[in-house]
Design a protein around this motif. Structure first.
Motif, PDB file in Angstrom:
ATOM      1  N   MET A 154       0.838  -1.200   0.000  1.00 14.67           N
ATOM      2  CA  MET A 154       0.000   0.000   0.000  1.00 14.67           C
ATOM      3  C   MET A 154       0.874   1.251   0.000  1.00 14.67           C
ATOM      4  SD  MET A 154      -3.502   0.006   0.667  1.00 14.67           S
ATOM      5  CE  MET A 154      -4.687  -1.284   0.831  1.00 14.67           C
ATOM      6  N   LYS A 155       0.402   2.264  -0.731  1.00 17.70           N
ATOM      7  CA  LYS A 155       1.106   3.555  -0.735  1.00 17.70           C
ATOM      8  C   LYS A 155       0.090   4.656  -0.427  1.00 17.70           C
ATOM      9  CE  LYS A 155       4.408   4.754  -3.480  1.00 17.70           C
ATOM     10  NZ  LYS A 155       5.216   5.059  -4.692  1.00 17.70           N
ATOM     11  N   LEU A 156       0.454   5.516   0.496  1.00 20.47           N
ATOM     12  CA  LEU A 156      -0.461   6.566   0.919  1.00 20.47           C
ATOM     13  C   LEU A 156       0.202   7.933   0.749  1.00 20.47           C
ATOM     14  CD1 LEU A 156      -2.927   6.488   3.726  1.00 20.47           C
ATOM     15  CD2 LEU A 156      -1.237   8.282   3.883  1.00 20.47           C
ATOM     16  N   LEU A 157      -0.555   8.876   0.209  1.00 24.37           N
ATOM     17  CA  LEU A 157      -0.050  10.239   0.007  1.00 24.37           C
ATOM     18  C   LEU A 157      -0.656  11.168   1.050  1.00 24.37           C
ATOM     19  CD1 LEU A 157       1.461  12.344  -1.730  1.00 24.37           C
ATOM     20  CD2 LEU A 157      -0.605  12.502  -3.154  1.00 24.37           C
ATOM     21  N   VAL A 158       0.211  11.906   1.750  1.00 25.11           N
ATOM     22  CA  VAL A 158      -0.251  12.942   2.684  1.00 25.11           C
ATOM     23  C   VAL A 158       0.048  14.298   2.045  1.00 25.11           C
ATOM     24  CG1 VAL A 158       0.042  14.012   4.953  1.00 25.11           C
ATOM     25  CG2 VAL A 158       0.154  11.518   4.729  1.00 25.11           C
ATOM     26  N   ILE A 159      -0.986  15.116   1.891  1.00 29.45           N
ATOM     27  CA  ILE A 159      -0.837  16.442   1.284  1.00 29.45           C
ATOM     28  C   ILE A 159      -1.131  17.514   2.333  1.00 29.45           C
ATOM     29  CG2 ILE A 159      -1.731  18.040  -0.454  1.00 29.45           C
ATOM     30  CD1 ILE A 159      -2.522  15.649  -2.176  1.00 29.45           C
ATOM     31  N   HIS A 160      -0.168  18.385   2.524  1.00 26.15           N
ATOM     32  CA  HIS A 160      -0.373  19.539   3.412  1.00 26.15           C
ATOM     33  C   HIS A 160      -0.536  20.786   2.550  1.00 26.15           C
ATOM     34  CE1 HIS A 160       1.447  17.165   6.746  1.00 26.15           C
ATOM     35  NE2 HIS A 160       2.434  16.897   5.933  1.00 26.15           N
ATOM     36  N   ALA A 185       4.841   5.903  11.239  1.00 18.09           N
ATOM     37  CA  ALA A 185       3.552   5.252  11.521  1.00 18.09           C
ATOM     38  C   ALA A 185       3.177   4.347  10.352  1.00 18.09           C
ATOM     39  CB  ALA A 185       2.465   6.298  11.761  1.00 18.09           C
ATOM     40  N   GLY A 186       3.465   4.809   9.140  1.00 17.54           N
ATOM     41  CA  GLY A 186       3.197   3.982   7.970  1.00 17.54           C
ATOM     42  C   GLY A 186       4.057   2.727   7.982  1.00 17.54           C
ATOM     43  N   GLN A 187       5.342   2.913   8.271  1.00 18.08           N
ATOM     44  CA  GLN A 187       6.262   1.765   8.289  1.00 18.08           C
ATOM     45  C   GLN A 187       5.794   0.712   9.278  1.00 18.08           C
ATOM     46  OE1 GLN A 187       9.945   3.780   9.054  1.00 18.08           O
ATOM     47  NE2 GLN A 187      10.401   4.089   6.872  1.00 18.08           N
ATOM     48  N   ALA A 188       5.318   1.165  10.448  1.00 21.99           N
ATOM     49  CA  ALA A 188       4.856   0.233  11.480  1.00 21.99           C
ATOM     50  C   ALA A 188       3.672  -0.585  10.970  1.00 21.99           C
ATOM     51  CB  ALA A 188       4.467   0.998  12.739  1.00 21.99           C
ATOM     52  N   VAL A 239       3.170   0.249   5.398  1.00 18.99           N
ATOM     53  CA  VAL A 239       2.639   1.120   4.348  1.00 18.99           C
ATOM     54  C   VAL A 239       3.660   2.223   4.033  1.00 18.99           C
ATOM     55  CG1 VAL A 239       0.858   2.868   3.883  1.00 18.99           C
ATOM     56  CG2 VAL A 239       0.247   0.725   5.005  1.00 18.99           C
ATOM     57  N   GLU A 240       3.835   2.514   2.748  1.00 17.85           N
ATOM     58  CA  GLU A 240       4.738   3.583   2.345  1.00 17.85           C
ATOM     59  C   GLU A 240       3.965   4.906   2.352  1.00 17.85           C
ATOM     60  OE1 GLU A 240       7.276   4.633  -1.606  1.00 17.85           O
ATOM     61  OE2 GLU A 240       6.926   2.509  -1.164  1.00 17.85           O
ATOM     62  N   VAL A 241       4.441   5.843   3.169  1.00 15.35           N
ATOM     63  CA  VAL A 241       3.774   7.147   3.260  1.00 15.35           C
ATOM     64  C   VAL A 241       4.664   8.212   2.616  1.00 15.35           C
ATOM     65  CG1 VAL A 241       2.959   8.952   4.853  1.00 15.35           C
ATOM     66  CG2 VAL A 241       2.490   6.539   5.360  1.00 15.35           C
ATOM     67  N   ALA A 242       4.111   8.948   1.636  1.00 12.31           N
ATOM     68  CA  ALA A 242       4.821  10.061   1.013  1.00 12.31           C
ATOM     69  C   ALA A 242       4.140  11.349   1.446  1.00 12.31           C
ATOM     70  CB  ALA A 242       4.759   9.932  -0.503  1.00 12.31           C
ATOM     71  N   CYS A 243       4.926  12.345   1.865  1.00 14.58           N
ATOM     72  CA  CYS A 243       4.354  13.612   2.344  1.00 14.58           C
ATOM     73  C   CYS A 243       4.778  14.761   1.437  1.00 14.58           C
ATOM     74  CB  CYS A 243       4.843  13.907   3.765  1.00 14.58           C
ATOM     75  SG  CYS A 243       4.427  12.638   4.967  1.00 14.58           S
ATOM     76  N   ARG A 244       3.824  15.603   1.085  1.00 14.25           N
ATOM     77  CA  ARG A 244       4.110  16.768   0.237  1.00 14.25           C
ATOM     78  C   ARG A 244       3.401  17.989   0.805  1.00 14.25           C
ATOM     79  NH1 ARG A 244       2.738  14.087  -5.649  1.00 14.25           N
ATOM     80  NH2 ARG A 244       4.111  12.268  -5.448  1.00 14.25           N
ATOM     81  N   ALA A 298      -0.663   5.940  -8.507  1.00 19.66           N
ATOM     82  CA  ALA A 298       0.525   5.795  -7.665  1.00 19.66           C
ATOM     83  C   ALA A 298       0.187   5.584  -6.192  1.00 19.66           C
ATOM     84  CB  ALA A 298       1.405   7.028  -7.826  1.00 19.66           C
ATOM     85  N   PHE A 299      -1.047   5.880  -5.801  1.00 16.86           N
ATOM     86  CA  PHE A 299      -1.397   5.803  -4.377  1.00 16.86           C
ATOM     87  C   PHE A 299      -2.741   5.101  -4.175  1.00 16.86           C
ATOM     88  CE2 PHE A 299       1.436   9.435  -4.861  1.00 16.86           C
ATOM     89  CZ  PHE A 299       2.398   9.121  -3.905  1.00 16.86           C
ATOM     90  N   ASP A 300      -2.851   4.446  -3.000  1.00 20.72           N
ATOM     91  CA  ASP A 300      -4.087   3.720  -2.671  1.00 20.72           C
ATOM     92  C   ASP A 300      -5.057   4.571  -1.862  1.00 20.72           C
ATOM     93  OD1 ASP A 300      -3.278   0.983  -3.641  1.00 20.72           O
ATOM     94  OD2 ASP A 300      -1.608   1.475  -2.310  1.00 20.72           O
TER      95      ASP A 300
END
Ligand code: DQA
Length: 156
Positions: free
Chosen positions: A1-7, A37-40, A43-48, A73-75
């Motif tokens: 799983m890949k998750l995108l965090v957008i700020h 938290a993703g690694q635990a 899950v791969e978390v990308a932040c932008r 690219a993200f779930d």
């Protein structure tokens, strides 16, 4: 799983901006915790982060499934739209497109927007997001990640 965090806008100033509302943690420190938290959770978390409305829209487009014109690219996506939550029809439309395409989009806010000024009560984006978590400080993001993954995994 890949998750995108957008700020969204002004969140690059976390730790310096109005600590009573937004806490004293910097964006870099918060992002490091979100990645951990993703690694635990495997899950791969990308932040932008961007202050530009169009950049937020384009990142949501990129996250769309390939079948809907994106890169797949993200779930799931977690977004703190900052002030654009209250004003941006363009970002709201991008949320709608993503949710309708089956991409979970969870909106988060550090502060409790419902207890603040009237103009923060209206969430143009939140109204069409998969869900909204507000007022939990940085835990809003951690809970947002958990919620987005549950939606992506259909374990809600
Ligand atoms: C915010 C709330 C918004 O109203 C504000 O404009 C922000 C931050 C929050 O995280 O609490 O920039 O999104």
């Amino acid at each position: 799983m890949k998750l995108l965090v957008i700020h969204g806008p002004n969140l690059d100033l976390l730790g310096h901006r109005d600590p009573a509302q937004y806490g004293s943690e910097t964006l870099a420190a918060l992002d490091a915790r979100l990645v951990e938290a993703g690694q635990a959770r495997g899950v791969e978390v990308a932040c932008r982060q961007s202050n530009l409305e169009g950049a937020l829209v384009e990142w949501l487009h990129e996250a769309l499934p390939a079948s809907h014109g994106g890169e797949g690219a993200f779930d799931a996506v977690v977004v703190n739209p900052g002030g654009y939550a209250h004003t941006s029809v363009a970002l709201r439309d991008a949320f709608s497109v993503a949710v309708e395409a089956g991409l979970p989009v969870v909106e988060v806010h550090l502060s409790n927007v419902h207890g603040r000024e009237d103009f923060r009560q209206r969430l143009l984006t939140g109204a069409v997001a998969s869900g909204v978590i507000t007022g939990m400080g940085s835990a809003s993001y951690l809970l947002g990640i958990e919620a987005a993954l549950r939606l992506a995994e259909h374990t809600d």
